[in-house]
Design a protein around this motif. Sequence first.
Motif, PDB file in Angstrom:
ATOM      1  N   GLY A 175      -0.076  -9.435  20.658  1.00 17.96           N
ATOM      2  CA  GLY A 175      -1.503  -9.619  20.873  1.00 17.96           C
ATOM      3  C   GLY A 175      -2.264  -9.911  19.604  1.00 17.96           C
TER       4      GLY A 175
ATOM      5  N   THR B 147      -0.939 -17.870  19.539  1.00 20.13           N
ATOM      6  CA  THR B 147      -2.134 -18.693  19.345  1.00 20.13           C
ATOM      7  C   THR B 147      -1.947 -19.623  18.145  1.00 20.13           C
ATOM      8  OG1 THR B 147      -3.423 -16.847  20.190  1.00 20.13           O
ATOM      9  CG2 THR B 147      -4.632 -18.593  19.098  1.00 20.13           C
TER      10      THR B 147
ATOM     11  N   ARG C  59       1.130 -21.863  28.512  1.00 19.81           N
ATOM     12  CA  ARG C  59      -0.110 -21.250  28.982  1.00 19.81           C
ATOM     13  C   ARG C  59      -1.053 -22.277  29.590  1.00 19.81           C
ATOM     14  NH1 ARG C  59      -2.036 -16.921  24.490  1.00 19.81           N
ATOM     15  NH2 ARG C  59      -0.083 -16.757  23.381  1.00 19.81           N
TER      16      ARG C  59
HETATM   17  N1  LIG Z   1     -10.822 -16.208  23.921  1.00 22.68           N
HETATM   18  C1  LIG Z   1     -10.352 -15.095  23.363  1.00 22.68           C
HETATM   19  N2  LIG Z   1     -11.129 -14.279  22.640  1.00 22.68           N
HETATM   20  C2  LIG Z   1     -10.658 -13.149  22.072  1.00 22.68           C
HETATM   21  N3  LIG Z   1      -9.397 -12.732  22.190  1.00 22.68           N
HETATM   22  C3  LIG Z   1      -8.578 -13.509  22.904  1.00 22.68           C
HETATM   23  C4  LIG Z   1      -8.987 -14.711  23.514  1.00 22.68           C
HETATM   24  N4  LIG Z   1      -7.948 -15.261  24.148  1.00 22.68           N
HETATM   25  C5  LIG Z   1      -6.907 -14.413  23.974  1.00 22.68           C
HETATM   26  N5  LIG Z   1      -7.282 -13.361  23.226  1.00 22.68           N
HETATM   27  C6  LIG Z   1      -6.451 -12.244  22.807  1.00 22.68           C
HETATM   28  O1  LIG Z   1      -5.431 -12.723  21.969  1.00 22.68           O
HETATM   29  C7  LIG Z   1      -4.257 -12.022  22.192  1.00 22.68           C
HETATM   30  C8  LIG Z   1      -3.139 -12.970  22.549  1.00 22.68           C
HETATM   31  O2  LIG Z   1      -2.714 -13.583  21.406  1.00 22.68           O
HETATM   32  P1  LIG Z   1      -1.251 -14.136  21.288  1.00 22.68           P
HETATM   33  O3  LIG Z   1      -1.379 -15.328  20.430  1.00 22.68           O
HETATM   34  O4  LIG Z   1      -0.613 -14.297  22.593  1.00 22.68           O
HETATM   35  O5  LIG Z   1      -0.570 -12.924  20.527  1.00 22.68           O
HETATM   36  P2  LIG Z   1       0.968 -12.700  20.175  1.00 22.68           P
HETATM   37  O6  LIG Z   1       1.670 -13.980  20.391  1.00 22.68           O
HETATM   38  O7  LIG Z   1       0.920 -12.261  18.757  1.00 22.68           O
HETATM   39  O8  LIG Z   1       1.410 -11.607  21.076  1.00 22.68           O
HETATM   40  C9  LIG Z   1      -4.514 -11.091  23.326  1.00 22.68           C
HETATM   41  O9  LIG Z   1      -4.723  -9.804  22.824  1.00 22.68           O
HETATM   42  C10 LIG Z   1      -5.747 -11.619  23.962  1.00 22.68           C
HETATM   43  O10 LIG Z   1      -6.526 -10.599  24.522  1.00 22.68           O
END
Ligand SMILES: Nc1ncnc2c1ncn2[C@@H]1O[C@H](COP(=O)(O)OP(=O)(O)O)[C@@H](O)[C@H]1O
Length: 676
Positions: A39, A44, A63
């Motif tokens: 998270g 991202t 996604r």
């Molecule tokens: N538009 C947004 N604004 C704020 N936080 C977000 C948004 N979209 C996703 N997130 C948060 O980003 C995190 C997901 O990021 P991600 O890239 O999947 O993390 P990882 O791959 O490190 O597990 C989640 O905690 C989610 O709640």
Amino acid sequence: MIFEELVLSDVGPFAGEHRILLAPRSTDQPVILLGGLNGSGKTTVLESLLLALYGALTPGSTRRAGSYEKYLRQLINRYADPGRGAAVELAFRAIRDGAWHTFRIQRRWWAVNDRIRDTVEVSRDGAVDIVLTEAWPEHVETLAPRGVANLFFFDGEQIEAFADLEMAKELVRTAIGGLLGLDLVDRLQEDLVVVERRKRMNAVAGEKEQQLLQAQVATLEASRRQEADALQAVDEAERDLGHAQRIVDQTAQRLAAEGGDRYRAREELQDRRHEALARYRQSRAALVEALGGLGPLLLLEPLIEQTVAQAVAERRQTDNQNLAEMLTERDARLLDVLRRQRVSENVRQAIADFFAEDVAHRKSGQGIPQVLGIQPQTLSFAERLLAGELDEEREYLRRSVEELAAAQSSAEDAERAVEAIPATDAVEESVAAYEKAMSALAEAHARWEAARRGSEEAAARRLAADRNVQHELLQANATLLQSEEARRIVEHAERARNTLAQLRAAATQRHTKRIEALILDSLQTLLRKEKLIREVRIDPETSELELLTHDGHPLRPGTLSAGERQLLAVSLLAGLARASGRLLPVVIDTPLGRLDRDHRHRLIERYLPQASHQVIVLSTDSEITSDVLVHLGSSVSHMIKLQFDQETRSTVVKQGYFSDGQEAEGSFPEIEVKQV
Ligand SMILES: Nc1ncnc2c1ncn2[C@@H]1O[C@H](COP(=O)(O)OP(=O)(O)O)[C@@H](O)[C@H]1O
Ligand SMILES: [Mg+2]
């Protein structure tokens, strides 16, 4: 191509602007580690790289189930002003026209009412380049073709799917296409069809025919779009189906662990106990009854034998005595006859003596005491007993006792099984979950079937529309292709298409051999069981991939462990990436998740440092342990930590280095690094 820097502004969990330095510090330190908890925004980062490069044309992002607009909207940080929106900026170096240049792509997007607007701007060596910006989708194809993007930028959690050789087939096909620039050939072929059609259209003279044709072309276009939508629907349904199947598996497993199998069979188990008890009672009754008959006499068998012997002797003695009585009378009559016949006195006396002695002998008996005086029926009963009836009884009783023992033990088993049935409230939830999952699976299956049928129908309609247009054109053109030039173009286009088809086949054939060898090589480097795979075969027509084990049998990936499948997939990707001959950075998201220690070491030692000249590894903190660093140590350029900060409600980017035996400023003290 070398990624230099990624700048994220209000993208996902990154509130505000964040810079991530991606360039390796030296050529023998290609690995950049990006660590963070779940998270924290690792995925991202991967998606932002792809988004910067390819925009709406990003290949196969997981996604991106919905539309591009929806995707962009979701990516705007939730605490940012949607009207201002978000941006990703990627700076990289690449060779172009024989020299290194620096490129910077900036994509911004923002909300206008309920729509999303987006722009892209590309600069080269520090100056905005309008030509490059306008034709970016084409330029990016020459730098990092979309067809091979999957080979270099991928999600470790999801690549396992490629170990399924059916899925791998698609990968191989796109990759071969991408590698050889065959997608260009395909596009060329499509373009030629369009050119040909346009020329023919123009050659249609009458206004009516023109209109008719245009209507048909419109139908064709519409059916094309429907076909694409239908295919996407099938994809989605397939995903749902897989999801439903996984839930069924999970709930079934939980149910089994809680004794759910016995619970669901509870009525049958109770019936079985009932039957076993009935059988036990029946055999017991049968035995008791048998014991009321001849059975107890078995205890007296030696006594009966003695009794019979005595009775027989007594009877023989009595018979003799009775006979003596009868003989006395007959002897007297015989002596009388002898006397009247004047037989000499001497002879008669001798005979009389013999008779007297014989009778006396019989009368005196063998000295057997008359103790029994048994009735003849009783004796014959006792003799029958000894002649076999007792043996039969013994056998019958033995069998009855055995039967009783068997009935008793199965009654006890059945009893235990019934006692082990879990109570309803203990498994109710799991049973309900399982049943729900099963019906969801059935529904998902039905939807998938429907989607597939829909897609087949859409394909058939498109084909029909295609034929209609073609037919109409030929009809209208037959006499009308008057212009010499138009006719020539149509003919040449057709010939060129055929040539291209031949080119495609020949190129594929030649290159599959090379690809096979490279895949085999990476498989052998990475898979633990060195000799597991001896040969890789790719069917140049279908792109089907076959892996042969050392004994010549095709390998079924289903028989491998999850870790081995993941390595198999990495090997495929690595082999294809090498075959592509492209010098692109490798970006892997969460590569170690499913691997056990040995497999991790393989991947870390044999793959990561050699995967490319720039290897960006996105991983959870728990994956980057000190022993991982020990193995990677000298090939790591720097580490970046993504950490969610509760205060600012944003992920922050921290940078650290380690090398040269000393930790530079900004390093992460909590990770201990040994030099190797
Ligand atoms: N538009 C947004 N604004 C704020 N936080 C977000 C948004 N979209 C996703 N997130 C948060 O980003 C995190 C997901 O990021 P991600 O890239 O999947 O993390 P990882 O791959 O490190 O597990 C989640 O905690 C989610 O709640
Ligand atoms: Mg992730």
